[in-house]
Design an enzyme around this catalytic site. Structure first.
Site, mmCIF file in Angstrom:
data_model
loop_
_atom_site.group_PDB
_atom_site.id
_atom_site.type_symbol
_atom_site.label_atom_id
_atom_site.label_comp_id
_atom_site.label_asym_id
_atom_site.label_seq_id
_atom_site.Cartn_x
_atom_site.Cartn_y
_atom_site.Cartn_z
ATOM 1 N N GLU A 38 0.838 -1.163 -0.195
ATOM 2 C CA GLU A 38 0.053 -0.031 0.020
ATOM 3 C C GLU A 38 0.894 1.345 -0.100
ATOM 4 O O GLU A 38 0.416 2.314 0.343
ATOM 5 C CB GLU A 38 -0.961 -0.137 1.188
ATOM 6 N N ASP A 86 -3.919 -1.315 12.357
ATOM 7 C CA ASP A 86 -5.053 -2.453 11.929
ATOM 8 C C ASP A 86 -4.077 -3.661 12.236
ATOM 9 O O ASP A 86 -2.903 -3.783 11.510
ATOM 10 C CB ASP A 86 -5.088 -2.116 10.412
ATOM 11 N N GLU A 110 -8.029 -1.530 14.584
ATOM 12 C CA GLU A 110 -8.747 -2.123 13.706
ATOM 13 C C GLU A 110 -8.813 -3.843 13.705
ATOM 14 O O GLU A 110 -7.488 -3.931 13.906
ATOM 15 C CB GLU A 110 -8.618 -1.752 12.090
ATOM 16 N N LYS A 166 -15.797 -1.630 2.868
ATOM 17 C CA LYS A 166 -15.026 -1.996 1.701
ATOM 18 C C LYS A 166 -15.992 -2.645 0.859
ATOM 19 O O LYS A 166 -16.644 -3.536 0.981
ATOM 20 C CB LYS A 166 -13.893 -3.040 1.906
ATOM 21 N N SER A 220 -5.694 -3.651 -0.265
ATOM 22 C CA SER A 220 -4.318 -3.687 -0.599
ATOM 23 C C SER A 220 -4.104 -3.824 -2.060
ATOM 24 O O SER A 220 -2.967 -3.305 -2.488
ATOM 25 C CB SER A 220 -3.573 -4.653 0.294
ATOM 26 N N LYS A 242 -9.348 5.442 4.396
ATOM 27 C CA LYS A 242 -8.453 4.705 4.441
ATOM 28 C C LYS A 242 -7.802 4.048 3.093
ATOM 29 O O LYS A 242 -8.842 3.292 2.526
ATOM 30 C CB LYS A 242 -8.486 3.596 5.565
HETATM 31 P P1 PGA Z 1 -6.619 -6.079 2.467
HETATM 32 O O1 PGA Z 1 -6.246 -5.253 3.655
HETATM 33 O O2 PGA Z 1 -7.292 -5.183 1.337
HETATM 34 O O3 PGA Z 1 -5.478 -6.846 2.087
HETATM 35 O O4 PGA Z 1 -7.721 -7.026 3.295
HETATM 36 C C1 PGA Z 1 -6.981 -3.880 3.926
HETATM 37 C C2 PGA Z 1 -7.204 -4.018 5.510
HETATM 38 O O5 PGA Z 1 -6.955 -5.035 6.145
HETATM 39 O O6 PGA Z 1 -7.773 -3.001 6.069
HETATM 40 ZN ZN ZN Z 2 -8.054 -4.308 8.105
#
Ligand code: PGA
Ligand code: ZN
Length: 420
Positions: free
Chosen positions: A202, A239, A283, A334, A364, A385
């Site tokens: 990220e 997180d 988180e 998300k 990510s 975020k």
């Molecule tokens: P991920 O990570 O997109 O790999 O799930 C982002 C997060 O955990 O907030």
């Molecule tokens: Zn997360």
């Protein structure tokens, strides 16, 4: 309305679905699905081909589902009726987790329809979102990845994200400026310690510290070196991504430290960090199945924003269960965990009804698509975020927020930070 799709690549160079909607008046809109690495079990299923292409990660079947079944089912519908289009795709799929057509297929279409609807009405995307969400639009408070570990950085650190949140900033652009200064100082701190400054997934740094205290010390140092006050100007969020740590017995191995923590020890450890560092939000401090220990986590950390990511997986039902049990006080949002825009907005509404804060989040794995900025603004009063202030997949969103800021919308600041 016609619907087309293609396979494109995300920020990790993995295939993902891009959908393109063309309206009868010729207007066109496209959108693509992001993809997580530390995924929750309750998320909508990402359909992957499992064939030779791209180490099994191809999405040709999901693309074919968009061009075939989904296109046929939605072509007669009005692009302004987002709910009907999303409901049609859910019914067509017929499973509880979109495993037949793929959440990556439905989401790309849903987002493209959202954009087409905004274009058809001649309004910015954030305004369209705010209408659908029934929310007052505002500029979100960003929480920005500075140091990475977990599955985003080859498990170089046990904790996944150490983020900076500019709680004292008076506007979005000031917030972004402060964060860029902190990010630059963090890189200098790493270099001074002889640690790597290469980028994690990220765009954050991954110094590979053995324990979280070392990372937290560096965060505080970087904020100070940026000429800002740790806590008052820029605070810290974490997180833990505990679901990607948990073992078969339900304990939490921290492999860099060579220690295994029980749920009770996880809670005590985080309480110690909160007492010692200017942390305002944590988180996934426990795993997605650790419902039994979440009430104690919530009791033990009063005054801290406790965000459910993998725990809720942007599913209204899981958010409702948490509200009933008084677990956490904020929901990560998300879109691809849910699979449609309407379902995502249902999750936002459910969180709000329960008095929970919302943090609209990227994955990510992202593309250059910037829909997330408009989504966060349109949902209003929240946080966003996106990852670090590096790499264009992240900056597409931060830069879109700079454009939206010109509309003169109010700054949410800390008004949307839990406890509300
Ligand atoms: P991920 O990570 O997109 O790999 O799930 C982002 C997060 O955990 O907030
Ligand atoms: Zn997360």
């Amino acid at each position: 309305m016609t619907v087309h799709a293609r396979q494109i690549l995300d920020s990790r160079g993995r295939p993902t679905v891009e959908a393109e909607v063309t309206l009868a008046n010729g207007g066109q809109a496209r959108a693509s699905s992001p993809s997580g690495a530390s995924t929750g079990k309750a998320e909508a299923v990402e359909l992957r081909d499992g064939r030779a292409e791209a180490e099994g990660l191809g999405v040709r079947d999901a693309v074919a589902n968009v061009k075939g079944e989904i296109a046929n089912a939605v072509c007669g519908l009005d692009a302004l009726d987002q709910q009907a289009i999303d409901d049609t795709m859910l019914a067509l799929d017929g499973t509880a987790n979109l495993s037949r057509l793929g959440g990556n297929a439905t989401l790309a279409v849903s987002l493209a329809v959202l954009r087409a609807g905004a274009a058809a009405r001649g309004e910015p995307l954030w305004r369209r979102v705010s209408e659908l969400a029934g929310a007052e639009p505002s500029m979100p408070l960003p929480m920005v990845n500075i140091l990475s570990g977990g599955l985003h950085a080859g498990r170089g650190m046990d904790v996944q994200d150490f983020l900076a949140i500019p709680v004292g900033a008076g506007s979005y652009s000031e917030a972004l400026d402060w964060i860029c200064r902190v990010r630059a100082e963090a890189a200098r701190c790493c270099a001074a310690l002889g640690l790597p400054t290469l980028l994690a997934d990220e765009g954050g740094l991954s110094p590979g510290f053995e324990n979280a205290e070392q990372a937290l010390d560096l965060m505080v140092d970087a904020i100070g070196r940026a000429g800002l006050r740790a806590g008052d100007d820029v605070a810290i969020t974490l997180d833990i991504a505990s679901s990607s740590l948990v073992d078969a017995e339900g304990n939490y191995p921290f492999s860099r430290q060579g220690r295994v923590y029980s749920s009770a020890e996880m809670i005590e450890m985080q309480a110690r960090w909160v007492a010692r560092y200017p942390i305002v939000s944590i988180e996934d401090g426990l795993g997605e199945d650790d419902w039994a220990n979440w009430p104690e986590m919530t009791r033990r950390l009063p005054g801290i924003q406790l965000v459910g990511d993998d725990l809720f997986a942007t599913q209204p039902g899981r958010i409702a269960r948490a509200i009933d049990a008084d677990i956490c006080n904020a929901a990560l949002i998300k879109v691809n965990q849910n699979g449609t825009v309407s379902g995502t907005l249902d999750s936002v509404r459910k969180a709000r009804e329960g008095g929970y804060a919302i943090v609209v989040s990227a994955r990510s794995g992202e593309t250059e698509d910037d829909y997330l900025a408009d989504l966060a603004v349109g949902c209003g009063g929240g946080q966003i975020k996106v990852g670090s202030v590096r790499t264009s997949d992240r900056l597409a969103k931060y830069n879109q927020l700079l454009r939206i800021e010109e509309a003169g919308l109010p700054w949410a600041g800390t008004s949307g930070l839990a406890p509300l």
